[in-house]
Scaffold this motif. Structure first.
Motif, mmCIF file in Angstrom:
data_model
loop_
_atom_site.group_PDB
_atom_site.id
_atom_site.type_symbol
_atom_site.label_atom_id
_atom_site.label_comp_id
_atom_site.label_asym_id
_atom_site.label_seq_id
_atom_site.Cartn_x
_atom_site.Cartn_y
_atom_site.Cartn_z
ATOM 1 N N THR A 1 52.510 50.932 15.544
ATOM 2 C CA THR A 1 52.113 52.323 15.295
ATOM 3 C C THR A 1 52.143 53.208 16.538
ATOM 4 O O THR A 1 51.901 54.405 16.438
ATOM 5 N N GLY B 1 48.510 55.537 19.128
ATOM 6 C CA GLY B 1 48.863 54.327 18.400
ATOM 7 C C GLY B 1 48.114 53.135 18.963
ATOM 8 O O GLY B 1 48.095 52.916 20.169
ATOM 9 N N HIS C 1 50.055 51.885 23.150
ATOM 10 C CA HIS C 1 48.938 51.199 22.500
ATOM 11 C C HIS C 1 48.053 50.509 23.547
ATOM 12 O O HIS C 1 46.847 50.340 23.337
#
Length: 242
Positions: free
Chosen positions: A83, A78, A90
């Motif tokens: 996400t 992600g 991330h």
């Protein structure tokens, strides 16, 4: 007469589907490893050599090491808070650029740090590498087999054979510290047995359920522009939705 298999036409749709399935499998594998292993390390490879990377994989076969397909791996973890597969992943994915990869392991953090800090090996430098020292060959005999003399001349060395011994007619600078090596210079250094490059894997950052930690000055997020990135992003996002 039987039709030759070499004349078989492979539809492009088949190749595309295989690539899609390969990416989908990698996405699943990365996310499964994120659940299975307690620690994820972002690593950077310097002077990569297949045989040396194979040795690292063998030493860490109780863990999982992923190198290559960085964009797919980043999308698996992600790229944004919205996400990311797990909290703060991330941050890890943003560092997946260039010669970097992921190590998934359940080993203690300090043990991982100590192993990679001590596991380095010198190897022959390749064309484009930066010379770490200035190498100068003095005038006179060179301790190399005499059949190599023609090849050395082709590489730019002022050599000749004298009574079956390779002789350098004048002092010759093979390379200069701080400058990129040419193909000829890299070959000469290899013949001389000069291992100027150092293979190593640096730990850039670390992730666990507790926290994300930067381990190196190069651990700050890095962004790269790639004209093909949008297409691949779209494909992998479709995989995640399925």
């Amino acid at each position: 007469m039987p039709k030759s298999k070499r004349d078989k036409v492979v539809p492009l749709t088949v190749t595309k589907k295989k690539s899609y399935e390969t990416k989908k499998e990698l996405v699943s594998e990365i996310q499964e490893c994120s659940d299975k292993y307690a620690h994820i390390f972002l690593i950077e490879v310097h002077n990569e050599r297949n045989n040396l990377i194979k040795e690292v994989r063998e030493s860490w076969k109780h863990s999982r090491l992923f190198l290559g397909r960085n964009k797919v791996m980043a999308l698996s973890l992600g790229r944004t808070v919205e996400t990311e597969y797990k909290k703060d992943l991330h941050k890890l994915s943003k560092g997946l650029v260039s010669k970097r990869g992921l190590l998934f392991t359940n080993e203690k953090v300090e043990d991982v740090k100590e192993w990679f800090k001590s596991h380095t090996q010198f190897c022959f430098a390749r064309s484009g590498s930066i010379a770490t020292e200035t190498v100068v060959l003095p005038e006179g005999p060179i301790d190399l087999p005499h059949p190599m003399e023609p090849q050395l001349r082709q590489l730019g060395l002022p050599t000749r054979l004298k009574e079956g011994v390779i002789v350098l007619d004048q002092e010759h600078t093979v390379c200069t510290a701080g400058k990129a090596l040419t193909t000829q210079q890299a070959v000469i250094l290899k013949h001389l047995g000069n291992c100027m490059a150092e293979f190593k894997m640096d730990l850039i950052s670390h992730w666990s359920d507790e926290a994300y930690t930067v381990l190196s000055d190069r651990g700050s997020a890095m962004e790269t522009s790639d004209p093909d990135s949008d297409g691949e992003n779209e494909i992998i996002e479709d995989v995640n939705e399925n």
